[in-house]
Design an enzyme around this catalytic site. Structure first.
Site, PDB file in Angstrom:
ATOM      1  N   HIS A  85      -3.819  -4.672  -0.432  1.00  0.00           N
ATOM      2  CA  HIS A  85      -3.483  -5.270   0.864  1.00  0.00           C
ATOM      3  C   HIS A  85      -3.552  -6.793   0.744  1.00  0.00           C
ATOM      4  CE1 HIS A  85      -3.392  -1.712   3.490  1.00  0.00           C
ATOM      5  NE2 HIS A  85      -4.293  -1.217   2.647  1.00  0.00           N
ATOM      6  N   CYS A 101       0.838  -1.190   0.000  1.00  0.00           N
ATOM      7  CA  CYS A 101       0.000   0.000   0.000  1.00  0.00           C
ATOM      8  C   CYS A 101       0.884   1.256   0.000  1.00  0.00           C
ATOM      9  CB  CYS A 101      -0.992  -0.043   1.164  1.00  0.00           C
ATOM     10  SG  CYS A 101      -2.354   1.144   0.980  1.00  0.00           S
ATOM     11  N   GLU A 135      -2.735  -8.951   2.865  1.00  0.00           N
ATOM     12  CA  GLU A 135      -3.159  -9.534   4.144  1.00  0.00           C
ATOM     13  C   GLU A 135      -4.667  -9.480   4.323  1.00  0.00           C
ATOM     14  OE1 GLU A 135      -2.745  -5.154   5.102  1.00  0.00           O
ATOM     15  OE2 GLU A 135      -1.823  -6.598   3.740  1.00  0.00           O
TER      16      GLU A 135
END
Length: 206
Positions: free
Chosen positions: A181, A79, A183
């Site tokens: 992202h 990011c 994750e």
């Protein structure tokens, strides 16, 4: 060991948990000794580019990141962390970045669409890379951003569409970055992080 670099901005715990989930030994740190012991560096980030670069500089992480990259240690920016890898950004009057990749970070050009872009977007791969090996093409990832890099074709790894084409993933000489992202992006995001851990595992021990 993968070092998640702590400069006070970013979803450090969620990145740490995702990396642990794919089998990595992870430390959240800004300790130079631990960073020099790592086989891979992850630079997360949420917020404004100029503030982030000041924070990175105040902890001496800018020189450490360049030092470790010069020694062959792979770097993954996530990011805002991806944006910091570039030479500069125009955000809030402009600021210089780490300069590990050529290009400039600019505001999204998405007439009629909401800024920031928040949500899932399909990313199409523009070249081969061990970072995205085994991933579908395109693959959907979760984005939250108002800016994106303008980069040369040589480092563009993946692009998405939001009003216009945006650079969503980059790769250049051991330096990787994703605007999304991983994750927060389900199995494909975890697969990408697992690939990065695999890249780091091939680095000879110091």
């Amino acid at each position: 060991m993968i070092a998640v670099l702590d400069y006070g901005m970013g979803n450090l715990r969620s990145v740490e948990k995702a990396l642990e989930h794919v089998g990595a030994d992870v430390e959240i740190t800004y300790d130079p000794h631990r960073i020099r012991a790592a086989s891979g560096l992850v630079l997360p980030g949420v917020g404004a580019f100029p503030k982030a670069m000041r924070a990175v500089g105040e902890r001496g992480l800018d020189d450490l990141i360049r030092e470790r990259r010069a020694e062959g240690v792979p770097v993954l920016g996530i990011c805002l962390g991806m944006q910091l890898l570039f030479e500069r950004s125009v955000e809030l009057g402009g600021a210089s970045g780490l300069g590990l990749l050529p290009g400039e970070v600019r505001a999204l050009d998405a007439p009629g669409l909401k800024i920031p872009q928040i949500g899932w977007n399909a990313v199409a791969w523009r070249q081969q890379s061990p970072l995205v090996e085994g991933l579908p093409d395109p693959a959907a990832f979760y984005h939250v951003h108002s800016f994106a890099p303008v980069a040369s074709n040589g480092v563009v790894l993946g692009t998405a569409e939001y009003g216009n084409e945006i650079v969503s993933a980059v790769a250049g000489d051991g330096v990787y970055g994703v605007q999304f992202h991983p994750e927060k992006s389900g199995p494909d995001g975890l697969a990408l992080l697992r690939n990065f851990v695999g890249i780091a595992a091939k680095v000879p021990a110091a």
